[in-house]
Design an enzyme around this catalytic site. Structure first.
Site, PDB file in Angstrom:
ATOM      1  N   GLY A 115     -15.323   3.071   4.127  1.00 40.47           N
ATOM      2  CA  GLY A 115     -14.002   3.607   3.823  1.00 40.47           C
ATOM      3  C   GLY A 115     -13.394   3.138   2.521  1.00 40.47           C
ATOM      4  O   GLY A 115     -12.200   3.338   2.296  1.00 40.47           O
ATOM      5  N   GLN A 116     -14.197   2.543   1.637  1.00 40.41           N
ATOM      6  CA  GLN A 116     -13.637   2.124   0.342  1.00 40.41           C
ATOM      7  C   GLN A 116     -13.362   3.358  -0.517  1.00 40.41           C
ATOM      8  O   GLN A 116     -14.251   4.196  -0.719  1.00 40.41           O
ATOM      9  CB  GLN A 116     -14.610   1.196  -0.399  1.00 40.41           C
ATOM     10  CG  GLN A 116     -14.002   0.670  -1.708  1.00 40.41           C
ATOM     11  CD  GLN A 116     -14.910  -0.315  -2.439  1.00 40.41           C
ATOM     12  OE1 GLN A 116     -16.077  -0.470  -2.101  1.00 40.41           O
ATOM     13  NE2 GLN A 116     -14.365  -0.965  -3.449  1.00 40.41           N
TER      14      GLN A 116
ATOM     15  N   HIS B  68     -10.325  -5.423  -3.323  1.00 37.16           N
ATOM     16  CA  HIS B  68      -8.989  -5.580  -2.754  1.00 37.16           C
ATOM     17  C   HIS B  68      -9.092  -5.989  -1.295  1.00 37.16           C
ATOM     18  O   HIS B  68     -10.019  -5.599  -0.589  1.00 37.16           O
ATOM     19  CB  HIS B  68      -8.146  -4.303  -2.890  1.00 37.16           C
ATOM     20  CG  HIS B  68      -8.800  -3.053  -2.367  1.00 37.16           C
ATOM     21  ND1 HIS B  68      -9.768  -2.384  -3.076  1.00 37.16           N
ATOM     22  CD2 HIS B  68      -8.622  -2.361  -1.216  1.00 37.16           C
ATOM     23  CE1 HIS B  68     -10.160  -1.325  -2.389  1.00 37.16           C
ATOM     24  NE2 HIS B  68      -9.489  -1.296  -1.245  1.00 37.16           N
TER      25      HIS B  68
ATOM     26  N   HIS C 210      -6.891  -5.828   2.142  1.00 34.68           N
ATOM     27  CA  HIS C 210      -5.746  -5.286   2.866  1.00 34.68           C
ATOM     28  C   HIS C 210      -5.189  -6.390   3.762  1.00 34.68           C
ATOM     29  O   HIS C 210      -5.959  -7.091   4.440  1.00 34.68           O
ATOM     30  CB  HIS C 210      -6.160  -4.147   3.791  1.00 34.68           C
ATOM     31  CG  HIS C 210      -6.751  -2.944   3.117  1.00 34.68           C
ATOM     32  ND1 HIS C 210      -6.027  -1.793   2.900  1.00 34.68           N
ATOM     33  CD2 HIS C 210      -7.995  -2.700   2.631  1.00 34.68           C
ATOM     34  CE1 HIS C 210      -6.806  -0.889   2.323  1.00 34.68           C
ATOM     35  NE2 HIS C 210      -8.012  -1.411   2.149  1.00 34.68           N
TER      36      HIS C 210
ATOM     37  N   ASP D  20       0.839  -1.195   0.000  1.00 34.35           N
ATOM     38  CA  ASP D  20       0.000   0.000   0.000  1.00 34.35           C
ATOM     39  C   ASP D  20       0.878   1.251   0.000  1.00 34.35           C
ATOM     40  O   ASP D  20       1.883   1.322   0.700  1.00 34.35           O
ATOM     41  CB  ASP D  20      -0.918  -0.019   1.232  1.00 34.35           C
ATOM     42  CG  ASP D  20      -2.084   0.932   1.091  1.00 34.35           C
ATOM     43  OD1 ASP D  20      -3.225   0.448   0.969  1.00 34.35           O
ATOM     44  OD2 ASP D  20      -1.874   2.165   1.095  1.00 34.35           O
ATOM     45  N   ILE D  21       0.463   2.252  -0.771  1.00 36.69           N
ATOM     46  CA  ILE D  21       1.244   3.495  -0.890  1.00 36.69           C
ATOM     47  C   ILE D  21       1.197   4.316   0.397  1.00 36.69           C
ATOM     48  O   ILE D  21       2.076   5.146   0.634  1.00 36.69           O
ATOM     49  CB  ILE D  21       0.721   4.316  -2.102  1.00 36.69           C
ATOM     50  CG1 ILE D  21       1.777   5.280  -2.612  1.00 36.69           C
ATOM     51  CG2 ILE D  21      -0.588   5.026  -1.770  1.00 36.69           C
ATOM     52  CD1 ILE D  21       1.441   5.898  -3.957  1.00 36.69           C
TER      53      ILE D  21
ATOM     54  N   ASN E  37     -12.936  -3.197   2.543  1.00 38.92           N
ATOM     55  CA  ASN E  37     -13.940  -2.164   2.753  1.00 38.92           C
ATOM     56  C   ASN E  37     -14.901  -2.152   1.566  1.00 38.92           C
ATOM     57  O   ASN E  37     -14.471  -2.233   0.413  1.00 38.92           O
ATOM     58  CB  ASN E  37     -13.267  -0.794   2.897  1.00 38.92           C
ATOM     59  CG  ASN E  37     -12.319  -0.745   4.078  1.00 38.92           C
ATOM     60  OD1 ASN E  37     -12.626  -1.261   5.139  1.00 38.92           O
ATOM     61  ND2 ASN E  37     -11.150  -0.134   3.891  1.00 38.92           N
TER      62      ASN E  37
HETATM   63  P1  5GP Z   1      -9.673   1.367   0.395  1.00 37.65           P
HETATM   64  O1  5GP Z   1      -9.616   2.746   0.999  1.00 37.65           O
HETATM   65  O2  5GP Z   1     -10.450   1.394  -0.898  1.00 37.65           O
HETATM   66  O3  5GP Z   1     -10.107   0.278   1.322  1.00 37.65           O
HETATM   67  O4  5GP Z   1      -8.174   0.992   0.045  1.00 37.65           O
HETATM   68  C1  5GP Z   1      -7.491   1.550  -1.033  1.00 37.65           C
HETATM   69  C2  5GP Z   1      -6.031   1.546  -0.685  1.00 37.65           C
HETATM   70  O5  5GP Z   1      -5.290   1.809  -1.864  1.00 37.65           O
HETATM   71  C3  5GP Z   1      -5.633   2.632   0.332  1.00 37.65           C
HETATM   72  O6  5GP Z   1      -5.085   2.009   1.485  1.00 37.65           O
HETATM   73  C4  5GP Z   1      -4.609   3.475  -0.433  1.00 37.65           C
HETATM   74  O7  5GP Z   1      -3.544   3.905   0.378  1.00 37.65           O
HETATM   75  C5  5GP Z   1      -4.155   2.537  -1.527  1.00 37.65           C
HETATM   76  N1  5GP Z   1      -3.719   3.226  -2.734  1.00 37.65           N
HETATM   77  C6  5GP Z   1      -4.351   4.248  -3.364  1.00 37.65           C
HETATM   78  N2  5GP Z   1      -3.674   4.597  -4.470  1.00 37.65           N
HETATM   79  C7  5GP Z   1      -2.583   3.794  -4.530  1.00 37.65           C
HETATM   80  C8  5GP Z   1      -1.499   3.686  -5.461  1.00 37.65           C
HETATM   81  O8  5GP Z   1      -1.387   4.401  -6.453  1.00 37.65           O
HETATM   82  N3  5GP Z   1      -0.565   2.727  -5.200  1.00 37.65           N
HETATM   83  C9  5GP Z   1      -0.642   1.909  -4.097  1.00 37.65           C
HETATM   84  N4  5GP Z   1       0.332   1.026  -3.934  1.00 37.65           N
HETATM   85  N5  5GP Z   1      -1.654   1.984  -3.218  1.00 37.65           N
HETATM   86  C10 5GP Z   1      -2.615   2.909  -3.429  1.00 37.65           C
END
Ligand code: 5GP
Ligand code: ZN
Length: 112
Positions: A91-92, A98, A100, A30-31, A85
């Site tokens: 929080g998606q 995906h 985590h 994750d970034i 999520n």
């Molecule tokens: P969500 O918030 O949808 O559950 O998770 C999305 C995740 O994707 C977040 O934890 C966010 O930090 C990660 N993310 C968003 N953009 C990027 C990216 O460009 N590269 C990587 N490696 N992770 C990303």
């Protein structure tokens, strides 16, 4: 999906730090890590979220969990959390299924 961030990562249009890859899924860090170890595992086919999992596409979810177990073992994680999520309130932020994988710190339950 051409405008999907994670589809672009799968296509190599956006770089990622890969943990594991095969023909069906990709795991990458994750970034914005929320734990000392934080990676995501995604299917290479576009599925919006867990809400779009059905009998026709569920095999990829089983595969992803197999990959999570294998990679966690490979990375030496003996305790970790797997989170997905679904929707804004949960929080998606990226509408591509995906999971985590978070590890390396104490975690609260219930989650915030
Ligand atoms: P969500 O918030 O949808 O559950 O998770 C999305 C995740 O994707 C977040 O934890 C966010 O930090 C990660 N993310 C968003 N953009 C990027 C990216 O460009 N590269 C990587 N490696 N992770 C990303
Ligand atoms: Zn996608």
């Amino acid at each position: 999906m051409s405008d999907c961030l994670f589809c672009k990562i799968i296509a190599g249009e956006i770089p990622s730090s890969k943990v594991y890859e095969d023909e069906k899924c990709l795991a990458f860090y994750d970034i914005d890590p929320q734990a000392p170890t934080h990676f995501l595992v995604i299917p290479k086919t576009h599925i919006g979220s867990v809400a779009e999992v059905n009998e026709d596409n569920a095999a990829i979810v089983a595969h992803i969990f197999t990959v999570i177990a294998q990679q966690a073992k490979k990375l030496g994680l003996d305790s970790y959390r797997v989170v997905s999520n679904i929707g804004d309130q949960a929080g998606q932020t990226v509408p591509h299924l995906h999971f985590h994988v978070l590890s390396g710190r104490d975690m609260t339950w219930p989650p915030g």
